[in-house]
Write an enzyme that holds these catalytic residues in place. Structure first.
Site, PDB file in Angstrom:
ATOM      1  N   GLU A 120     -73.734  89.446  57.022  1.00 48.86           N
ATOM      2  CA  GLU A 120     -74.575  89.102  58.345  1.00 48.86           C
ATOM      3  C   GLU A 120     -76.147  89.140  58.010  1.00 48.86           C
ATOM      4  OE1 GLU A 120     -72.881  91.595  61.542  1.00 48.86           O
ATOM      5  OE2 GLU A 120     -70.824  91.276  60.340  1.00 48.86           O
ATOM      6  N   ASP A 132     -69.910  86.619  56.857  1.00 49.18           N
ATOM      7  CA  ASP A 132     -70.676  86.443  58.085  1.00 49.18           C
ATOM      8  C   ASP A 132     -69.743  85.820  59.145  1.00 49.18           C
ATOM      9  OD1 ASP A 132     -73.004  86.244  59.830  1.00 49.18           O
ATOM     10  OD2 ASP A 132     -74.250  85.401  58.252  1.00 49.18           O
ATOM     11  N   GLU A 156     -62.184  88.796  59.224  1.00 47.49           N
ATOM     12  CA  GLU A 156     -62.388  89.698  60.353  1.00 47.49           C
ATOM     13  C   GLU A 156     -61.769  89.270  61.576  1.00 47.49           C
ATOM     14  OE1 GLU A 156     -66.236  91.455  60.751  1.00 47.49           O
ATOM     15  OE2 GLU A 156     -66.378  91.769  58.680  1.00 47.49           O
TER      16      GLU A 156
HETATM   17  O1  G3I Z   1     -65.252 107.858  64.114  1.00 51.73           O
HETATM   18  C1  G3I Z   1     -66.153 108.330  65.137  1.00 51.73           C
HETATM   19  C2  G3I Z   1     -65.643 109.333  65.974  1.00 51.73           C
HETATM   20  O2  G3I Z   1     -65.423 110.325  65.034  1.00 51.73           O
HETATM   21  C3  G3I Z   1     -66.781 109.470  67.202  1.00 51.73           C
HETATM   22  O3  G3I Z   1     -66.236 110.400  68.153  1.00 51.73           O
HETATM   23  C4  G3I Z   1     -66.995 108.218  67.975  1.00 51.73           C
HETATM   24  C5  G3I Z   1     -68.052 108.375  69.204  1.00 51.73           C
HETATM   25  O4  G3I Z   1     -68.561 107.049  69.421  1.00 51.73           O
HETATM   26  O5  G3I Z   1     -67.516 107.154  67.024  1.00 51.73           O
HETATM   27  C6  G3I Z   1     -66.418 107.062  65.938  1.00 51.73           C
HETATM   28  O6  G3I Z   1     -67.156 106.206  65.144  1.00 51.73           O
HETATM   29  C7  G3I Z   1     -67.122 104.561  65.529  1.00 51.73           C
HETATM   30  C8  G3I Z   1     -66.028 103.688  64.577  1.00 51.73           C
HETATM   31  O7  G3I Z   1     -66.359 102.455  64.944  1.00 51.73           O
HETATM   32  C9  G3I Z   1     -64.821 103.970  64.562  1.00 51.73           C
HETATM   33  O8  G3I Z   1     -64.144 103.877  65.913  1.00 51.73           O
HETATM   34  C10 G3I Z   1     -68.549 104.183  65.737  1.00 51.73           C
HETATM   35  O9  G3I Z   1     -69.293 104.988  66.750  1.00 51.73           O
HETATM   36  C11 G3I Z   1     -68.695 102.731  65.842  1.00 51.73           C
HETATM   37  O10 G3I Z   1     -69.855 102.216  65.768  1.00 51.73           O
HETATM   38  C12 G3I Z   1     -67.980 101.939  64.874  1.00 51.73           C
HETATM   39  O11 G3I Z   1     -67.908 100.511  65.157  1.00 51.73           O
HETATM   40  C13 G3I Z   1     -67.604  99.712  64.047  1.00 51.73           C
HETATM   41  C14 G3I Z   1     -68.746  98.868  64.063  1.00 51.73           C
HETATM   42  O12 G3I Z   1     -68.451  97.673  62.887  1.00 51.73           O
HETATM   43  C15 G3I Z   1     -70.062  99.265  63.427  1.00 51.73           C
HETATM   44  O13 G3I Z   1     -70.064  99.703  62.222  1.00 51.73           O
HETATM   45  C16 G3I Z   1     -66.074  99.080  64.383  1.00 51.73           C
HETATM   46  O14 G3I Z   1     -65.205 100.187  64.123  1.00 51.73           O
HETATM   47  C17 G3I Z   1     -65.853  98.095  63.130  1.00 51.73           C
HETATM   48  O15 G3I Z   1     -64.835  97.438  63.400  1.00 51.73           O
HETATM   49  C18 G3I Z   1     -67.112  97.029  63.060  1.00 51.73           C
HETATM   50  O16 G3I Z   1     -66.875  96.174  62.217  1.00 51.73           O
HETATM   51  C19 G3I Z   1     -67.999  95.140  61.875  1.00 51.73           C
HETATM   52  C20 G3I Z   1     -68.104  94.564  60.693  1.00 51.73           C
HETATM   53  O17 G3I Z   1     -68.165  95.934  59.852  1.00 51.73           O
HETATM   54  C21 G3I Z   1     -68.984  93.853  60.299  1.00 51.73           C
HETATM   55  N1  G3I Z   1     -68.685  92.306  61.290  1.00 51.73           N
HETATM   56  C22 G3I Z   1     -68.674  92.576  62.726  1.00 51.73           C
HETATM   57  C23 G3I Z   1     -67.421  93.685  62.951  1.00 51.73           C
HETATM   58  C24 G3I Z   1     -67.423  94.222  64.427  1.00 51.73           C
HETATM   59  O18 G3I Z   1     -68.650  94.384  64.960  1.00 51.73           O
END
Ligand code: G3I
Length: 362
Positions: A159, A210, A273
């Site tokens: 991205e 991306d 994805e």
């Molecule tokens: O695991 C912690 C948990 O312990 C905590 O209590 C909670 C509080 O908010 O957060 C949890 O972590 C979260 C994690 O997802 C697991 O659910 C993070 O806050 C959250 O930011 C994270 O979001 C991920 C996001 O990327 C940011 O990294 C999503 O799961 C994930 O599916 C998403 O994936 C992205 C790809 O990497 C790139 N392309 C877009 C895609 C969607 O945004």
């Protein structure tokens, strides 16, 4: 069922064909159970995370029964794998890789260079361009070496092109992360990331990943131009990840156009994805009529990938999450939606049957 057929028939999706839940496509090898992986001639993957992959039997059963490839959804993001300077914590990703090995599944590593999901220590890193380069190179090579021979392919860079086709300087609407790599390393860091990853594992297939190919023509053109430039320079890029985080307003024509153009690069094409939002405006009520559109788009996508991407370039289709309750759209975005093939109780939805049908006929 009839009502659904008529309603879908009314919506003119050019690659839609509905065969009904009971008419599974004939499977090659008559003893095989009907499943997504047994219905496709290319890998069918899913993004997985810890702790569900260790603790949740329903989740594990779907992963092992339906899929033959896994992507590390969050465990290899910089903020998880290297939360402090010089520290590498592979525990979560190792658990995924071990699980995959036990179940004979391919592992796709996500993600080496992403300017989102960086820990504070990287965002605040002080140093000249040589120090940033060392940080960048060490991160890539430490991870790729750790998984050499175990992880088949990588999202090396993620991205970094915006919706207008320009280098992304920040994450725009998503809340402020700055592209520190562009800022400190200059625009050719993308090429160097591939070279460093290739040095660490010459056998891994290396992807640029991306989203928005189906919605932003300038972005699609810029991704293709960058891929062709990298190829022409002999940079070891092996494939393109087409995320396809879509919603029910995306048209089949847009999907087909994106896939057709991406295939012309000659690179491996990974739908990396996949999910389809049913409720993109996050309305409080469920939108049951839109379910037919969602199913039709899943059917269309499977069929379009199967027919428009040459077999030698079919790296596979990967879903971004096992079931609705594990989707980032619900857990990270807190939206009211049901974007995947399995519901909150791990049951198969109509999307499942329609996607499966698209894997084998129009
Ligand atoms: O695991 C912690 C948990 O312990 C905590 O209590 C909670 C509080 O908010 O957060 C949890 O972590 C979260 C994690 O997802 C697991 O659910 C993070 O806050 C959250 O930011 C994270 O979001 C991920 C996001 O990327 C940011 O990294 C999503 O799961 C994930 O599916 C998403 O994936 C992205 C790809 O990497 C790139 N392309 C877009 C895609 C969607 O945004």
């Amino acid at each position: 069922m009839k009502k659904i057929i008529l309603t879908i028939g009314f919506v003119s999706f050019s690659c839609f064909f509905f065969a009904g839940a009971s008419k599974y496509p004939p499977l090659s090898g008559s003893q095989q159970q009907p499943s997504l992986k047994n219905s496709a001639k290319f890998p069918i993957g899913v993004a997985v995370d810890i702790p569900a992959l260790i603790n949740n039997e329903d989740y594990k059963n779907i992963v092992t029964n339906e899929f033959n490839s896994v992507t590390t959804e969050n465990q290899l993001k910089w903020n998880r794998v290297s939360p402090a300077p010089g520290v590498f914590n592979f525990k979560g990703a190792d658990a995924i890789v071990d699980f995959a090995a036990q179940h004979n599944m391919r592992v796709h590593g996500h993600v080496l260079i992403y300017f989102e999901s960086l820990p504070q220590w990287v965002q605040n890193f002080q140093g000249d361009s040589a120090a940033w380069e060392q940080l960048f190179k060490t991160h890539i090579q430490t991870i790729v070496r750790h998984y050499r021979g175990k992880v088949a392919s990588w999202d090396v860079v993620n991205e970094v092109i915006d919706q207008n086709g320009n280098p992304a300087v920040n994450d725009g609407h998503r809340g402020g992360s700055v592209n520190v790599w562009l800022q400190h390393l200059g625009s050719d860091y993308v090429a160097r990331a591939f070279t460093y990853a290739h040095e660490a594992d010459p056998n891994a297939v290396l992807f640029y990943n991306d989203n928005g190919h189906e919605s932003y023509p300038k972005k699609l053109a810029a991704i293709i131009k960058m891929a062709n430039d990298l190829k022409a320079r002999g940079i070891p890029i092996g494939g393109l990840g087409v995320q396809m985080h879509m919603n029910i307003n995306v048209t089949p024509a847009n999907v087909k156009n994106a896939l057709t153009q991406m295939a012309r690069t000659g690179l491996q094409i990974h739908i990396s994805e996949l999910d389809i939002r049913l409720n993109p405006n996050n309305l409080p009520d469920t939108l049951s009529p839109e379910i037919t559109k969602q199913g039709a788009l899943y059917n269309c996508l499977a069929s379009a990938y199967r027919t428009l991407i040459p077999k030698s370039q079919q790296y596979g289709i990967t879903f971004w999450g096992v079931s609705d309750n594990n989707s980032w759209i619900i857990n990270a975005m807190h939206q009211h939606d049901s974007p995947l093939l399995f519901n909150n109780k791990y049951g198969k939805k109509q999307n499942y049957q329609l996607f499966m049908k698209g894997l084998s006929s129009n």
